[in-house]
Scaffold this motif. Structure first.
Motif, PDB file in Angstrom:
ATOM      1  N   LYS A   1       5.205  33.508 -14.382  1.00 10.13           N
ATOM      2  CA  LYS A   1       5.106  33.108 -15.812  1.00 10.13           C
ATOM      3  C   LYS A   1       4.470  31.732 -15.945  1.00 10.13           C
ATOM      4  CE  LYS A   1       9.386  33.327 -17.264  1.00 10.13           C
ATOM      5  NZ  LYS A   1      10.533  33.252 -18.202  1.00 10.13           N
ATOM      6  N   ASN A   2       4.853  30.786 -15.037  1.00 14.72           N
ATOM      7  CA  ASN A   2       4.297  29.408 -15.083  1.00 14.72           C
ATOM      8  C   ASN A   2       3.614  29.136 -13.741  1.00 14.72           C
ATOM      9  OD1 ASN A   2       5.556  28.673 -17.644  1.00 14.72           O
ATOM     10  ND2 ASN A   2       7.495  28.623 -16.544  1.00 14.72           N
ATOM     11  N   SER A   3       2.284  29.285 -13.706  1.00 16.64           N
ATOM     12  CA  SER A   3       1.603  29.240 -12.402  1.00 16.64           C
ATOM     13  C   SER A   3       1.702  27.878 -11.718  1.00 16.64           C
ATOM     14  CB  SER A   3       0.123  29.607 -12.582  1.00 16.64           C
ATOM     15  OG  SER A   3      -0.458  28.714 -13.520  1.00 16.64           O
ATOM     16  N   ASN A   4       1.966  26.799 -12.520  1.00 14.38           N
ATOM     17  CA  ASN A   4       2.177  25.482 -11.890  1.00 14.38           C
ATOM     18  C   ASN A   4       3.577  24.961 -12.163  1.00 14.38           C
ATOM     19  OD1 ASN A   4      -0.393  24.974 -10.648  1.00 14.38           O
ATOM     20  ND2 ASN A   4      -1.226  24.809 -12.718  1.00 14.38           N
ATOM     21  N   GLY A   5       4.490  25.853 -12.522  1.00  7.81           N
ATOM     22  CA  GLY A   5       5.824  25.386 -12.901  1.00  7.81           C
ATOM     23  C   GLY A   5       5.794  24.879 -14.338  1.00  7.81           C
ATOM     24  N   LYS A   6       6.839  24.190 -14.753  1.00  3.44           N
ATOM     25  CA  LYS A   6       6.936  23.738 -16.151  1.00  3.44           C
ATOM     26  C   LYS A   6       6.864  22.215 -16.257  1.00  3.44           C
ATOM     27  CE  LYS A   6      10.129  23.710 -20.073  1.00  3.44           C
ATOM     28  NZ  LYS A   6      11.483  24.080 -20.557  1.00  3.44           N
ATOM     29  N   LEU A   7       7.376  21.516 -15.271  1.00  2.00           N
ATOM     30  CA  LEU A   7       7.545  20.064 -15.396  1.00  2.00           C
ATOM     31  C   LEU A   7       6.219  19.336 -15.212  1.00  2.00           C
ATOM     32  CD1 LEU A   7      10.942  19.472 -13.590  1.00  2.00           C
ATOM     33  CD2 LEU A   7      10.499  20.102 -15.957  1.00  2.00           C
ATOM     34  N   ARG A   8       6.090  18.206 -15.918  1.00  2.00           N
ATOM     35  CA  ARG A   8       4.858  17.417 -15.934  1.00  2.00           C
ATOM     36  C   ARG A   8       4.884  16.410 -14.775  1.00  2.00           C
ATOM     37  NH1 ARG A   8       1.995  19.957 -20.145  1.00  2.00           N
ATOM     38  NH2 ARG A   8       3.418  20.436 -21.852  1.00  2.00           N
ATOM     39  N   LEU A   9       3.748  16.348 -14.066  1.00  2.00           N
ATOM     40  CA  LEU A   9       3.660  15.470 -12.899  1.00  2.00           C
ATOM     41  C   LEU A   9       3.859  14.004 -13.266  1.00  2.00           C
ATOM     42  CD1 LEU A   9       2.968  14.774  -9.939  1.00  2.00           C
ATOM     43  CD2 LEU A   9       0.548  14.869 -10.581  1.00  2.00           C
ATOM     44  N   LEU A  10       3.125  13.523 -14.301  1.00  2.00           N
ATOM     45  CA  LEU A  10       3.004  12.083 -14.501  1.00  2.00           C
ATOM     46  C   LEU A  10       4.232  11.422 -15.116  1.00  2.00           C
ATOM     47  CD1 LEU A  10      -0.732  11.709 -15.573  1.00  2.00           C
ATOM     48  CD2 LEU A  10       0.300  11.272 -13.355  1.00  2.00           C
ATOM     49  N   TYR A  11       4.913  12.105 -16.025  1.00  2.00           N
ATOM     50  CA  TYR A  11       6.034  11.428 -16.710  1.00  2.00           C
ATOM     51  C   TYR A  11       7.360  12.173 -16.551  1.00  2.00           C
ATOM     52  CZ  TYR A  11       3.822  14.518 -20.159  1.00  2.00           C
ATOM     53  OH  TYR A  11       3.210  15.573 -20.789  1.00  2.00           O
ATOM     54  N   GLU A  12       7.418  13.165 -15.677  1.00  2.00           N
ATOM     55  CA  GLU A  12       8.707  13.759 -15.297  1.00  2.00           C
ATOM     56  C   GLU A  12       8.859  13.744 -13.777  1.00  2.00           C
ATOM     57  OE1 GLU A  12       8.297  17.562 -17.344  1.00  2.00           O
ATOM     58  OE2 GLU A  12       9.564  16.891 -18.990  1.00  2.00           O
ATOM     59  N   CYS A  13       7.947  14.404 -13.057  1.00  2.00           N
ATOM     60  CA  CYS A  13       8.131  14.563 -11.611  1.00  2.00           C
ATOM     61  C   CYS A  13       7.929  13.268 -10.835  1.00  2.00           C
ATOM     62  CB  CYS A  13       7.189  15.650 -11.094  1.00  2.00           C
ATOM     63  SG  CYS A  13       7.479  17.248 -11.873  1.00  2.00           S
ATOM     64  N   ASN A  14       6.845  12.509 -11.120  1.00  2.00           N
ATOM     65  CA  ASN A  14       6.615  11.282 -10.360  1.00  2.00           C
ATOM     66  C   ASN A  14       7.744  10.256 -10.516  1.00  2.00           C
ATOM     67  OD1 ASN A  14       4.350  11.614  -8.738  1.00  2.00           O
ATOM     68  ND2 ASN A  14       2.935  11.124 -10.408  1.00  2.00           N
ATOM     69  N   PRO A  15       8.170   9.949 -11.766  1.00  2.00           N
ATOM     70  CA  PRO A  15       9.265   8.971 -11.869  1.00  2.00           C
ATOM     71  C   PRO A  15      10.556   9.442 -11.212  1.00  2.00           C
ATOM     72  CG  PRO A  15       8.667   9.842 -14.049  1.00  2.00           C
ATOM     73  CD  PRO A  15       7.624  10.315 -13.085  1.00  2.00           C
ATOM     74  N   MET A  16      10.887  10.733 -11.368  1.00  2.00           N
ATOM     75  CA  MET A  16      12.117  11.237 -10.726  1.00  2.00           C
ATOM     76  C   MET A  16      11.963  11.257  -9.207  1.00  2.00           C
ATOM     77  SD  MET A  16      13.833  11.463 -13.431  1.00  2.00           S
ATOM     78  CE  MET A  16      15.373  12.363 -13.404  1.00  2.00           C
ATOM     79  N   ALA A  17      10.738  11.508  -8.747  1.00  2.00           N
ATOM     80  CA  ALA A  17      10.487  11.494  -7.295  1.00  2.00           C
ATOM     81  C   ALA A  17      10.639  10.079  -6.731  1.00  2.00           C
ATOM     82  CB  ALA A  17       9.082  12.031  -7.007  1.00  2.00           C
ATOM     83  N   TYR A  18      10.138   9.080  -7.481  1.00  2.00           N
ATOM     84  CA  TYR A  18      10.248   7.674  -7.034  1.00  2.00           C
ATOM     85  C   TYR A  18      11.720   7.296  -6.908  1.00  2.00           C
ATOM     86  CZ  TYR A  18       8.887   2.689  -6.828  1.00  2.00           C
ATOM     87  OH  TYR A  18       8.694   1.363  -6.459  1.00  2.00           O
TER      88      TYR A  18
END
Ligand code: P6P
Length: 334
Positions: A269-286
């Protein structure tokens, strides 16, 4: 060095010298986020009175236009950071393009850009579930004195100078890092002050909680399906517990305190997932990495992904290091 019950303001001042860019601008930027967090917290916490204050699009009892809370949060954070004359540009989940900020007294002398998800999980507000604000801060890469460009925003997550989230839950907290560990501050609403309540936060290396929307199970890649079945098997310390709030900040925060893994994989359904790299995944990853956790797209470190567009989505697996590595092993071997 952090001390329990220190206020956020005292903590910022005490730790400013440890930040390699000791211009004081980052401290002022974190302070502006602190102020906006208190204003948004007040509005989020009265959202339950929507019959009194009016739903979005109505006018409230003061005759003011009632805004959708994510629009309200977006405007408050942008206004607060703009007025403080600290950033040269802001990107937001609520804005199609980035906003170039002309500083009042000089042209574009400010060195930082901020990317923000002003109210993640806002659909949970109607059912009184906690939501959050997520922010990511970079130094600009284009020359000071010129308007910010998209290049200032399309930076890899490993270039972040600070990142954090505010969780509007049973209590309101700011959790953030400037590259020297992760600290959590809890708001005392009676006096409007954030106090250091969770110094030096760390993900437990292992955990027994997995967070994923299993309603999408049939659409997941085989490796994710295999890992979910692994979590559910009766073996050793398993089966794990399934907990999914539907609010990234809340699931992440619980997993960081108790140990666990959060997954929003790609799917048919979501070929790249749902979450946004720049303002969701990167900050949470940091934050995750600064707390001895890990964050990947299933194969690659999130913070090494080269961004190509402002609102791009990526698959996201984040949490206790050993759990993320086990999920990656299932992805590799599928
Ligand atoms: P789903 C909220 O919309 C969000 O961005 C995250 O906070 C949350 O983890 C996820 O999406 C929930 O998405 O598809 O499971 O409802």
């Amino acid at each position: 060095m952090s001390r329990k019950n220190q206020t956020l303001g005292e903590f910022i001042i005490e730790n400013q010298s440890s930040f390699k860019y000791t211009s004081g601008e980052l401290s002022r930027l974190i302070n502006s986020i602190r102020l906006a967090a208190k204003v948004v917290n007040h509005e989020v916490n009265k959202a339950g009175l929507v019959d009194i204050i009016g739903a979005a699009g109505d006018t409230n009892i003061q005759g003011e236009d009632q805004q959708k809370l994510d629009v309200y949060a977006n405007n408050k954070f942008i206004q607060t950071m703009t007025k403080r004359n600290i950033v040269c540009g802001i990107a937001s989940e609520e804005e199609d393009d980035f906003i170039s900020i002309n500083s009042q007294d000089e042209n574009h002398q400010n060195k930082y850009v901020v990317l923000i998800d002003p109210l993640d999980g806002s659909s949970n507000i109607d059912v009184n579930v906690s939501v959050g604000t997520i922010f990511s801060i970079y130094r600009r890469v284009t020359p000071v004195g010129t308007p910010a460009t998209i290049d200032d925003f399309l930076q890899k997550g490993n270039q972040q100078v600070a990142a954090g989230y505010i969780i509007y839950g049973t209590s309101t907290m700011i959790v953030y890092t400037t590259g020297d560990g992760v600290n959590g501050f809890t708001l005392n609403p009676a006096i409007g002050t954030f106090y250091l309540s969770h110094p030096d936060m760390k993900f437990p290396e292992n955990g027994k909680i997995y967070s994923v929307n299993e309603g999408n199970y049939i659409h997941f890649p085989q490796g994710i399906k295999n890992y979910i079945k692994y979590c559910q098997m009766e073996e050793g310390d398993r089966p794990y517990t399934s907990r999914y709030i539907g609010s990234l900040v809340s699931d992440f925060h619980r997993n960081m305190i108790k140990g666990g893994i959060y997954m929003y994989p790609k799917s048919s359904k979501n070929s790249n997932g749902k979450l946004r790299l720049l303002y969701e995944c990167n900050p949470m990853a940091y934050i995750a990495e600064q707390a001895n956790g890990k964050a990947s797209d299933g194969f690659n470190r999130i913070m090494d992904i080269e961004p190509t567009e402002l609102h791009q989505r990526v698959p996201f697996i984040c949490g206790s290091k050993n759990m993320v590595e086990k999920a990656e092993e299932f992805m590799r071997n599928a």
